[in-house]
Design an enzyme around this catalytic site. Structure first.
Site, PDB file in Angstrom:
ATOM      1  N   ARG A  80      16.237  36.499   1.132  1.00  0.00           N
ATOM      2  CA  ARG A  80      17.237  35.565   0.683  1.00  0.00           C
ATOM      3  C   ARG A  80      18.074  35.145   2.033  1.00  0.00           C
ATOM      4  O   ARG A  80      18.281  36.305   3.004  1.00  0.00           O
ATOM      5  CB  ARG A  80      18.254  36.139  -0.424  1.00  0.00           C
TER       6      ARG A  80
ATOM      7  N   GLU B  91      21.021  26.291   2.381  1.00  0.00           N
ATOM      8  CA  GLU B  91      19.673  25.632   2.244  1.00  0.00           C
ATOM      9  C   GLU B  91      19.615  24.129   1.835  1.00  0.00           C
ATOM     10  O   GLU B  91      20.247  23.974   0.530  1.00  0.00           O
ATOM     11  CB  GLU B  91      18.606  26.289   1.489  1.00  0.00           C
TER      12      GLU B  91
ATOM     13  N   HIS C  75      11.668  27.899   2.793  1.00  0.00           N
ATOM     14  CA  HIS C  75      11.852  28.752   1.605  1.00  0.00           C
ATOM     15  C   HIS C  75      10.652  28.453   0.507  1.00  0.00           C
ATOM     16  O   HIS C  75      10.651  28.385  -0.501  1.00  0.00           O
ATOM     17  CB  HIS C  75      12.903  28.250   0.857  1.00  0.00           C
TER      18      HIS C  75
END
Length: 313
Positions: free
Chosen positions: A221, A250, A269
């Site tokens: 993360r 993000e 991601h």
């Protein structure tokens, strides 16, 4: 799976829905027995307007976008797709190690840019015999360990919640103190959840302790690694390279220097989002919600098992 049930009404919404729009959607329903979430956050405000809620199910294994303490206090189980994308993330991690040590993107650029004669300045390396430190030895970390062992790498792991005997039985050297282990690792790969305990785990002091020429891989993360200090260590040569799948913001904010570095491999991601994993995660998300409705909850997939005790009390 959901359409096959004649006792359910399914209301779809986009991953891109804004939180105020999501709250309005929930409030417009006379009753909301369950929610299945992708990227959408779910907390106190959403719970307040989701009348009759019984379960929050996530498409995936992360749950930092869900206010778990609030759900637990309300007796609402938070369910995740346990194990659905472990192989995907582990394979992505190994592909990142390959790409970094073999300098895949740099060698590709030499050929495309007619710089063939410079190839001996970019000699690749080998994985065999390298020391890898795995931070977080859950389902993903343990799979990464097995793949690394298959390549003849020397594997150690830091996870204060896993017993040393369990690590040793997996052929992994247990690490008691992270700070002491970092200087010996040629690869450091992160597979821990994002919690209050792990936010900022790889900070300026720990990045300084990394072995000169080491590689960092983060498929966990954003926010676990200090990105600005990481960029500094990569630019001054202290670190040889990094593979980053997750960012503090993000998508990354414009001007993030990590995006401009030739020794950094970035991905959006997607380490755990293969075609196969997406199907497994979707099936598990639906199955988790249905298990709660049917009174046979899949406890192994619940982040907060204590919520079931409150529900049945």
């Amino acid at each position: 799976m959901l359409a096959a049930r004649d006792d359910l009404e399914v209301i779809e919404f986009a991953n891109t829905i804004k939180q105020d729009e999501f709250c309005a959607l929930l409030a417009a329903q006379p009753v909301v027995h369950g929610v299945i979430l992708g990227l959408t956050a779910f907390g106190r405000a959403e719970l307040a307007v989701a009348n009759g809620l019984q379960v929050v199910s996530r498409i995936g294994v992360g749950y930092d976008a869900v206010d778990v303490p609030t759900m637990s206090a309300a007796g609402i189980p938070v369910m995740i797709g346990t194990g659905a994308n472990c192989d995907a993330v582990a394979e992505h991690t190994l592909s990142s190690m390959h790409a970094l040590i073999k300098r895949v993107h740099e060698l590709d650029a030499l050929v495309r840019m007619d710089r063939w004669h410079e190839r001996y300045r970019y000699l690749p390396g080998e994985l065999r015999g390298r020391n890898v430190l795995i931070i977080g030895f859950g389902r993903i970390g343990s799979r990464v360990a097995r793949l690394c062992q298959a390549y003849g790498m020397c594997v150690s792991a830091y996870d204060p919640y896993v017993a040393d005997d369990e690590l040793r039985s997996a052929g992994v050297d247990p690490v008691a103190h992270l700070d002491a282990a970092l200087p010996g690792a040629e690869f450091v790969t992160l597979h821990c959840p994002k919690t209050d305990e792990t936010i900022g785990l790889i900070d300026e002091a720990r990045l300084a302790r990394f072995r000169h020429g080491a590689f960092l891989i983060n498929t966990a993360r954003g926010g676990i690694v200090n990105e600005s200090v990481l960029a500094e260590k990569l630019s001054n040569g202290h670190l040889a390279g990094a593979a980053i799948d997750v960012f503090a913001s993000e998508p990354p904010v414009p001007g993030n220097s990590l995006l401009e570095m030739s020794n950094v491999i970035c991905s959006p991601h997607l380490a755990g989002v293969t075609r196969e994993a997406v199907e497994r995660m979707a099936q598990l998300a639906a199955a988790n919600a249905l298990s709660v409705f049917d009174g046979t909850p899949r406890l192994d997939n619940a982040v907060n098992r204590n919520a079931f005790r409150l529900t049945t009390a």
